[in-house]
Design a protein around this motif. Structure first.
Motif, short mmCIF file in Angstrom:
data_model
loop_
_atom_site.label_atom_id
_atom_site.label_comp_id
_atom_site.label_asym_id
_atom_site.label_seq_id
_atom_site.Cartn_x
_atom_site.Cartn_y
_atom_site.Cartn_z
N MET A 33 13.58 -8.55 -9.39
CA MET A 33 12.89 -9.71 -9.00
C MET A 33 13.86 -10.54 -7.99
O MET A 33 13.98 -10.71 -6.66
N ILE A 37 14.20 -10.56 -3.73
CA ILE A 37 14.59 -11.72 -3.10
C ILE A 37 15.82 -12.06 -2.30
O ILE A 37 15.81 -12.49 -1.06
N GLU A 55 8.14 -9.96 -0.56
CA GLU A 55 7.33 -11.01 -1.25
C GLU A 55 6.23 -10.52 -1.89
O GLU A 55 6.09 -11.25 -3.29
N GLU A 56 5.67 -9.50 -1.70
CA GLU A 56 4.57 -8.90 -2.66
C GLU A 56 5.16 -8.23 -3.86
O GLU A 56 4.62 -8.40 -5.00
N SER A 58 8.02 -9.45 -5.28
CA SER A 58 8.47 -10.19 -6.06
C SER A 58 7.51 -11.10 -6.83
O SER A 58 7.50 -11.28 -7.92
N ARG A 59 6.14 -11.21 -6.36
CA ARG A 59 5.07 -11.87 -6.92
C ARG A 59 4.67 -10.85 -8.00
O ARG A 59 4.31 -11.37 -8.95
N PHE A 60 4.52 -9.40 -7.78
CA PHE A 60 4.15 -8.40 -8.71
C PHE A 60 5.20 -8.83 -9.95
O PHE A 60 4.77 -8.52 -11.09
N MET A 62 7.10 -11.13 -10.94
CA MET A 62 6.97 -12.28 -11.49
C MET A 62 5.79 -12.50 -12.50
O MET A 62 6.12 -12.88 -13.58
N LEU A 63 4.63 -11.92 -11.89
CA LEU A 63 3.43 -11.87 -12.73
C LEU A 63 3.86 -11.25 -14.00
O LEU A 63 3.43 -11.26 -15.15
N ARG A 148 -4.29 -3.31 -7.06
CA ARG A 148 -4.53 -4.65 -7.65
C ARG A 148 -4.50 -4.74 -9.09
O ARG A 148 -3.90 -5.36 -9.71
N MET A 151 -1.21 -5.16 -11.03
CA MET A 151 -1.03 -6.46 -10.93
C MET A 151 -1.69 -7.36 -11.78
O MET A 151 -0.99 -8.26 -12.74
N SER A 154 -1.01 -7.53 -15.89
CA SER A 154 -0.11 -8.46 -16.40
C SER A 154 -0.56 -9.59 -17.10
O SER A 154 -0.32 -9.94 -18.45
#
Length: 196
Positions: A33, A37, A55-56, A58-60, A62-63, A148, A151, A154
């Motif tokens: 991640m 970034i 961004e997608e 990184s969000r994935f 992070m979750l 989805r 994701m 998680s």
């Protein structure tokens, strides 16, 4: 008493093994991640060409990092403010209060597990994420969108592991209430990346 201690020990060993694996995966997700970034920063601000997928991803990541680290934090952190209260109570009363809170928490986690897996298998999980794609063929000629559900899993995995940790902690409280505290092993550390 022996059965309760053995069950508590077995559950603790299993949780420790699973949480160590979670720790390694979460650390990897965090590293990737940060790299993603930093890549986005270089492309957006130095090359003036923002990437659509960073961004997608990184969000994935992070979750997943949060979902995998939450059970570890729960196992070693517990009820922070309530733990302060139990220090002022007699041992048996503190154990009873902790057990009641763990039973209530287990009920909440059981509902959350049901909701989490319903999100993974439900209609929301069937849609694909717009910018995140993975290779669909070895020659990289075909790319497919990540569903989805990958994701949302998680949440389901994290809450399921938190329920398992809660059961372990409740078993330990039952042993304490039965007067077998000296038979309990210390919670095995999952914090370091060391090997045994």
């Amino acid at each position: 008493m022996h059965v309760l201690v053995a069950l508590s020990h077995l559950w603790g060993v299993l949780n420790t093994m699973v949480l160590k694996i979670f720790r390694h995966i979460a650390a990897t997700a965090l590293g990737v991640m940060v790299f993603v970034i930093l890549t986005q920063v270089v492309f957006r601000y130095l090359l003036n060409d923002a990437l659509s997928w960073t961004e997608e991803l990184s969000r994935f990541l992070m979750l997943w990092m949060v979902g995998l680290m939450s059970p570890i934090a729960w196992r070693h952190g517990g009820f922070v403010s309530i733990d302060m209260l139990t220090r002022f109570l007699p041992l048996r009363l503190a154990s009873l209060l902790s057990l009641l809170l763990l039973v209530f928490t287990a009920i909440l986690f059981a509902f959350a597990v049901r909701i989490g897996w319903a999100e993974v298998t439900g209609i929301g999980g069937r849609f694909a994420m717009p910018a995140l794609k993975v290779p669909g063929a070895l020659d990289l000629s075909v790319w497919i969108r990540v569903p989805r559900a990958a994701m949302m899993a998680s949440l389901a995995v994290g809450v399921t592991a938190m329920l398992s940790v809660t059961i372990e902690l409740a078993l330990r409280q039952l042993v304490l209430l039965a007067g077998g505290g000296e038979k309990l092993d210390a919670l095995a550390p999952v914090v370091g990346l060391e090997t045994e």
